[in-house]
Design a protein around this motif. Structure first.
Motif, mmCIF file in Angstrom:
data_model
loop_
_atom_site.group_PDB
_atom_site.id
_atom_site.type_symbol
_atom_site.label_atom_id
_atom_site.label_comp_id
_atom_site.label_asym_id
_atom_site.label_seq_id
_atom_site.Cartn_x
_atom_site.Cartn_y
_atom_site.Cartn_z
ATOM 1 N N PRO A 58 0.798 -1.226 0.000
ATOM 2 C CA PRO A 58 0.000 0.000 0.000
ATOM 3 C C PRO A 58 0.830 1.275 0.000
ATOM 4 O O PRO A 58 0.469 2.261 -0.642
ATOM 5 N N SER A 61 2.163 1.674 -3.561
ATOM 6 C CA SER A 61 1.063 2.017 -4.457
ATOM 7 C C SER A 61 0.666 3.491 -4.293
ATOM 8 O O SER A 61 0.516 4.224 -5.269
ATOM 9 N N HIS A 62 0.508 3.914 -3.049
ATOM 10 C CA HIS A 62 0.142 5.307 -2.786
ATOM 11 C C HIS A 62 1.253 6.260 -3.239
ATOM 12 O O HIS A 62 0.986 7.317 -3.818
ATOM 13 N N PHE A 65 1.112 6.789 -6.987
ATOM 14 C CA PHE A 65 0.056 7.721 -7.386
ATOM 15 C C PHE A 65 0.451 9.164 -7.095
ATOM 16 O O PHE A 65 0.140 10.062 -7.875
ATOM 17 N N TRP A 88 -3.947 0.521 -3.590
ATOM 18 C CA TRP A 88 -4.292 1.245 -2.373
ATOM 19 C C TRP A 88 -3.987 2.721 -2.583
ATOM 20 O O TRP A 88 -2.905 3.096 -3.011
ATOM 21 N N ILE A 89 -4.962 3.547 -2.251
ATOM 22 C CA ILE A 89 -4.774 4.998 -2.272
ATOM 23 C C ILE A 89 -5.197 5.502 -0.898
ATOM 24 O O ILE A 89 -6.323 5.275 -0.474
ATOM 25 N N SER A 90 -4.295 6.181 -0.212
ATOM 26 C CA SER A 90 -4.517 6.682 1.153
ATOM 27 C C SER A 90 -4.917 5.568 2.110
ATOM 28 O O SER A 90 -5.763 5.750 2.983
ATOM 29 N N THR A 94 -8.586 0.319 -3.507
ATOM 30 C CA THR A 94 -9.222 0.997 -4.627
ATOM 31 C C THR A 94 -9.126 0.120 -5.866
ATOM 32 O O THR A 94 -8.115 -0.504 -6.103
#
Length: 99
Positions: A58, A61-62, A65, A88-90, A94
């Protein structure tokens, strides 16, 4: 001499504690590591995407982004994993759906 070795007052309690502490801490540390691995284990999803890997997935991934922007990161994940991707976003799971 035999009575002297059997006498409990002959032994120094601090030396006994120091000798037994490392023996007792090794199983406790192994048990804690095992419990941590069980606690962080997550069932594998049938949806493709980057792995969880004890919370590192995560974060990566975040970070992707934030670094690449939403559009470029979505294109990267779609090229890598396909048209339906889990990221994962924040800290939230997702799903990216694209064609």
């Amino acid at each position: 001499m035999l009575l002297e070795t059997l006498n409990p007052m002959h032994y120094n309690i601090t030396s006994l504690v120091a000798d037994t502490m490392p023996v007792a801490t090794v199983p406790i540390l192994i048990l804690m590591c095992f419990l941590f691995l069980i606690w962080t284990h997550e069932e594998t999803s049938s949806i493709p995407g980057p792995g969880y890997c004890m919370g590192i997935g995560p974060l990566l991934s975040h970070g992707r982004f934030l670094w690449m922007g939403v559009g470029n990161a979505c294109n990267y994940y779609n090229k890598t994993y396909g048209e339906f991707v889990r990221v994962w976003i924040s800290g939230e799971e997702t799903f990216i759906i694209s064609k």
